[in-house]
Scaffold this motif. Structure first.
Motif, PDB file in Angstrom:
ATOM      1  N   SER A 135       0.717 -24.222  29.496  1.00 54.99           N
ATOM      2  CA  SER A 135      -0.170 -25.205  30.104  1.00 54.99           C
ATOM      3  C   SER A 135      -1.269 -24.470  30.850  1.00 54.99           C
ATOM      4  O   SER A 135      -1.264 -23.234  30.924  1.00 54.99           O
ATOM      5  N   VAL A 136      -2.202 -25.205  31.421  1.00 55.48           N
ATOM      6  CA  VAL A 136      -3.364 -24.578  32.036  1.00 55.48           C
ATOM      7  C   VAL A 136      -2.988 -23.691  33.226  1.00 55.48           C
ATOM      8  O   VAL A 136      -3.739 -22.764  33.574  1.00 55.48           O
ATOM      9  N   ALA A 175      -7.105 -32.768  39.224  1.00 57.48           N
ATOM     10  CA  ALA A 175      -7.537 -31.804  40.244  1.00 57.48           C
ATOM     11  C   ALA A 175      -6.845 -30.459  40.062  1.00 57.48           C
ATOM     12  O   ALA A 175      -7.471 -29.401  40.225  1.00 57.48           O
ATOM     13  N   GLU A 176      -5.566 -30.482  39.703  1.00 62.36           N
ATOM     14  CA  GLU A 176      -4.848 -29.229  39.462  1.00 62.36           C
ATOM     15  C   GLU A 176      -5.375 -28.541  38.201  1.00 62.36           C
ATOM     16  O   GLU A 176      -5.488 -27.308  38.156  1.00 62.36           O
ATOM     17  N   PHE A 177      -5.680 -29.342  37.208  1.00 62.47           N
ATOM     18  CA  PHE A 177      -6.229 -28.788  35.971  1.00 62.47           C
ATOM     19  C   PHE A 177      -7.541 -28.067  36.269  1.00 62.47           C
ATOM     20  O   PHE A 177      -7.776 -26.945  35.806  1.00 62.47           O
ATOM     21  N   ARG A 178      -8.392 -28.702  37.058  1.00 63.09           N
ATOM     22  CA  ARG A 178      -9.675 -28.094  37.424  1.00 63.09           C
ATOM     23  C   ARG A 178      -9.472 -26.799  38.205  1.00 63.09           C
ATOM     24  O   ARG A 178     -10.127 -25.785  37.941  1.00 63.09           O
ATOM     25  N   ALA A 179      -8.573 -26.836  39.163  1.00 64.88           N
ATOM     26  CA  ALA A 179      -8.338 -25.658  40.008  1.00 64.88           C
ATOM     27  C   ALA A 179      -7.869 -24.473  39.164  1.00 64.88           C
ATOM     28  O   ALA A 179      -8.310 -23.329  39.369  1.00 64.88           O
ATOM     29  N   SER A 184      -9.221 -19.342  36.600  1.00 65.83           N
ATOM     30  CA  SER A 184      -9.243 -18.529  35.381  1.00 65.83           C
ATOM     31  C   SER A 184     -10.611 -17.891  35.177  1.00 65.83           C
ATOM     32  O   SER A 184     -10.718 -16.691  34.886  1.00 65.83           O
ATOM     33  N   MET A 185     -11.654 -18.682  35.354  1.00 61.20           N
ATOM     34  CA  MET A 185     -13.005 -18.163  35.175  1.00 61.20           C
ATOM     35  C   MET A 185     -13.355 -17.141  36.256  1.00 61.20           C
ATOM     36  O   MET A 185     -14.013 -16.135  35.985  1.00 61.20           O
ATOM     37  N   LYS A 257     -13.671 -33.257  30.348  1.00 61.17           N
ATOM     38  CA  LYS A 257     -14.816 -33.287  31.271  1.00 61.17           C
ATOM     39  C   LYS A 257     -14.762 -32.101  32.227  1.00 61.17           C
ATOM     40  O   LYS A 257     -15.794 -31.495  32.550  1.00 61.17           O
ATOM     41  N   VAL A 258     -13.566 -31.759  32.683  1.00 56.42           N
ATOM     42  CA  VAL A 258     -13.407 -30.586  33.543  1.00 56.42           C
ATOM     43  C   VAL A 258     -13.845 -29.323  32.807  1.00 56.42           C
ATOM     44  O   VAL A 258     -14.589 -28.493  33.351  1.00 56.42           O
TER      45      VAL A 258
END
Length: 317
Positions: A135-136, A175-179, A184-185, A257-258
């Motif tokens: 997962s992310v 929000a967790e996915f975005r974080a 990562s970036m 979208k994220v």
């Protein structure tokens, strides 16, 4: 009445003393000097009839900036989940990285790496750090491994497992996915600042459900628990089941979208514009082992989408 004294050259006009003329000669000299200065400044440009080589020399001093996005990378790494590992494309419940859309060697698939690097390049200058089931939250660690190679390009396809849970309520919050993606970036930029990132959108899981639900074998395999949040009770068309599937699809849209928003903030990142999400997978593109993961044919379609977007002159909208 006493008369006003008249100086030399002064005379009366209508009973009043005439005004003296201003000393224009000095002002004229000043204006002439300014005109000469302006002309001198204008002389910094090319004079009429000047040698054309002058213009060429001037242009050569300011070469056009090189585009940031390199459309011909010479090394490629891949991160992600089971799709990038070629899971269930060659055999039941097993990885098959040779057919991976990103770094595979299969001639039928013609992976992104194969199209850009050739067979020799795939063998020597490509790496696949994707993991089935990832997962992310695992993405930062995968990209840390990638950064050690300093590849020209890294492909990212992650998010399906964040939506594929036993229950819809267990999906990764947006929000967790975005974080996780932002972290990562940040890690990649700290360790390998010039590596380009191609981000594939998360597939439309509801589309996969609608395509595979009519296959008897697929329905039986889905009962084993594959992506239950979307595929569970696949034949149930009641209101609750329909709402559950719509909720999962909406979460995938939010994940995409994220990916788009975070990628847009990095000049060396390209999002696929939703191309994978929009692709209408058919039975030919789905694994005959689980009717959910891409088959060899499906992997080839993903490779085509990626190649088209990586070599395009402009980033997808």
């Amino acid at each position: 009445m006493p008369q006003s004294p008249q100086g030399p050259g002064e005379r009366r006009l209508g009973g009043r003393p005439a005004r003296r003329r201003a000393p224009y000669a000095g002002a004229a000299a000043t204006c002439a000097g300014l005109l000469v200065a302006v002309a001198a400044l204008a002389g910094c440009g090319a004079p009429d009839g000047a040698d054309p080589d002058w213009t060429k020399a001037k242009a050569s001093q300011s070469p056009p900036p090189k585009p940031v996005w390199d459309r011909s990378p010479t090394s490629i790494a891949a991160v992600g989940d089971s799709i990038t590992r070629g899971f269930d494309a060659c055999g039941v419940l097993s990885d098959c990285p040779e057919v991976s859309w990103a770094t595979g060697t299969d001639d039928g698939v013609r992976s992104l790496a194969a199209r850009l690097l050739g067979k020799t390049g795939v063998a020597n200058r490509s790496w696949n750090y994707a993991r089935s089931g990832a997962s992310v939250a695992e993405l930062p660690a995968q990209l840390t491994k990638v950064a050690a190679h300093k590849p020209d390009l890294v492909t990212v396809m992650m998010g399906a497992n964040d939506a594929c849970k036993d229950e819809a309520e267990l999906m990764t919050p947006v929000a967790e996915f975005r974080a996780s993606f932002e972290e990562s970036m940040r890690r990649l930029r700290a360790d390998s600042p010039k590596t380009q990132v191609y981000v594939a959108s998360v597939p439309d899981l509801k589309r996969l459900w609608s395509e595979g639900r009519d296959n008897p074998l697929g329905r039986q395999i889905w009962k084993l628990g594959i992506c239950a949040s979307m595929l569970g009770d696949s034949q149930d068309m009641g209101a609750a089941a329909q709402e559950r599937r719509a909720t999962v699809r909406a979460r995938v849209v939010a994940y995409n979208k994220v990916l788009k928003d975070v990628c847009a903030k990095d000049e060396r990142c390209r999002y696929d514009g939703g191309a994978v999400f929009d692709f209408r997978f058919t039975g030919d593109q789905l694994s005959t082992w689980d009717w959910f993961h891409p088959s060899r044919n499906g992997q080839g379609k993903l490779a085509e989408i990626a190649y088209r977007n990586v070599v395009a002159a402009e980033s997808p909208a």
